[in-house]
Design an enzyme around this catalytic site. Structure first.
Site, PDB file in Angstrom:
ATOM      1  N   THR A  74      -0.724 -15.163 -37.248  1.00 47.96           N
ATOM      2  CA  THR A  74       0.233 -15.809 -38.053  1.00 47.96           C
ATOM      3  C   THR A  74       0.294 -14.839 -39.014  1.00 47.96           C
ATOM      4  OG1 THR A  74      -0.311 -17.734 -37.200  1.00 47.96           O
ATOM      5  CG2 THR A  74       0.940 -17.736 -39.350  1.00 47.96           C
ATOM      6  N   ARG A 126       0.860 -24.455 -33.733  1.00 45.92           N
ATOM      7  CA  ARG A 126       1.074 -23.965 -32.285  1.00 45.92           C
ATOM      8  C   ARG A 126       0.520 -25.257 -31.402  1.00 45.92           C
ATOM      9  NH1 ARG A 126       1.203 -18.404 -32.168  1.00 45.92           N
ATOM     10  NH2 ARG A 126       0.473 -17.402 -34.269  1.00 45.92           N
ATOM     11  N   LEU A 146      -4.920 -18.833 -42.144  1.00 45.37           N
ATOM     12  CA  LEU A 146      -3.911 -18.386 -41.058  1.00 45.37           C
ATOM     13  C   LEU A 146      -4.508 -17.568 -39.797  1.00 45.37           C
ATOM     14  CD1 LEU A 146      -0.692 -17.034 -43.381  1.00 45.37           C
ATOM     15  CD2 LEU A 146      -1.082 -19.221 -42.383  1.00 45.37           C
ATOM     16  N   ASP A 147      -4.214 -17.996 -38.832  1.00 45.83           N
ATOM     17  CA  ASP A 147      -4.695 -17.323 -37.662  1.00 45.83           C
ATOM     18  C   ASP A 147      -4.507 -15.983 -37.522  1.00 45.83           C
ATOM     19  OD1 ASP A 147      -2.602 -17.305 -35.962  1.00 45.83           O
ATOM     20  OD2 ASP A 147      -2.764 -19.314 -35.570  1.00 45.83           O
ATOM     21  N   ARG A 148      -5.360 -15.149 -36.834  1.00 46.66           N
ATOM     22  CA  ARG A 148      -5.045 -13.762 -36.740  1.00 46.66           C
ATOM     23  C   ARG A 148      -3.542 -13.548 -36.543  1.00 46.66           C
ATOM     24  NH1 ARG A 148      -8.303  -9.620 -35.473  1.00 46.66           N
ATOM     25  NH2 ARG A 148      -9.986 -10.828 -34.979  1.00 46.66           N
TER      26      ARG A 148
END
Length: 233
Positions: free
Chosen positions: A105, A188, A101-103
């Site tokens: 999220t 996104r 998961l990106d930073r």
């Protein structure tokens, strides 16, 4: 496997440090009897400072990742491993995130040291649904549900179109998106392809497994029943 190596592989320290634990009498059995490095003892009977050992290899856990944490062991800033016991990042085999998961999220993140299980979860053949809740910067334009479900949407720099995905609109700026694959920053980028921007993003479910009340920043180990639920149709 010798006790020193076994305990070191669980992240309790280097072999030298674990050997020192034995000399200091910190390694005991369940009855409190001091163990020696050449003893043969079952994993479940070993105690360090009176506490049971962490699970042996085969550990899988879920974490409710907060926004602002990175899925890495080495990046700068706050890392998801900061939310776990420090020794977990030193286990061998390594405790890896199942996808990322990106930073910014938040939500459900799985970690495991079982390479076969990791591959099974992320394999395109599994098509495990991943459920995201998105808050958007602009109102939905109205055609996103059909576009995402079409199986024709091509993201920038990609060579194959996305698999069909289900969009469930809550209101003009809030929607649930169900994916059946996991491409880089996919949610996104999908909304960006429609001219919108994701203001906040949360993953609520993978397969049949949800957070089920697990508070942000908390984690728990998964049971055999949890894994069955993960892959349940």
């Amino acid at each position: 496997m010798k006790l020193v190596k076994h305990i070191a592989n669980l992240g309790y320290g280097s072999r030298k440090q674990v050997q020192a634990m034995f000399r200091e009498g910190r390694v005991t059995d369940a009855e409190g009897e001091v163990l020696y490095a050449d003893d043969k003892v079952d994993h479940d009977a070993i105690r360090i400072d009176g506490e049971p050992l962490d699970p042996p290899p085969g550990l899988t856990l879920m974490l409710h990742k907060p926004a602002g944490y990175t899925c890495s062991t080495k990046d700068q800033g706050r890392l998801i491993y900061d939310l776990l016991p420090l020794r977990f990042r030193d286990r061998a085999p390594v405790l890896s995130t199942v996808g990322r998961l990106d930073r910014e999220t938040s939500g459900l993140l799985l970690l495991t040291d079982d390479g076969v299980l990791l591959h099974k979860i992320i394999s395109p053949k599994s098509k495990l649904p991943k459920v995201y809740e998105a808050e958007l910067a602009q109102d939905l334009r109205g055609d996103e549900t059909a576009l995402f479900a079409s199986g024709t949407l091509m993201l920038e720099s990609e060579k194959t179109p996305l698999l069909p995905a289900e969009l469930h609109v809550h209101d003009a700026r809030h929607a649930q998106l169900v994916l059946h694959e996991g491409r880089y920053h996919q949610v996104r980028r999908m909304f960006a392809a429609t001219g919108n921007h994701v203001a906040s993003l949360h993953r609520s479910r993978i397969g049949g497994l949800g957070l089920d009340g697990l508070a942000e920043g908390q984690w728990r180990m998964l049971t055999a029943t949890d894994l069955e639920t993960l892959f349940a149709p």
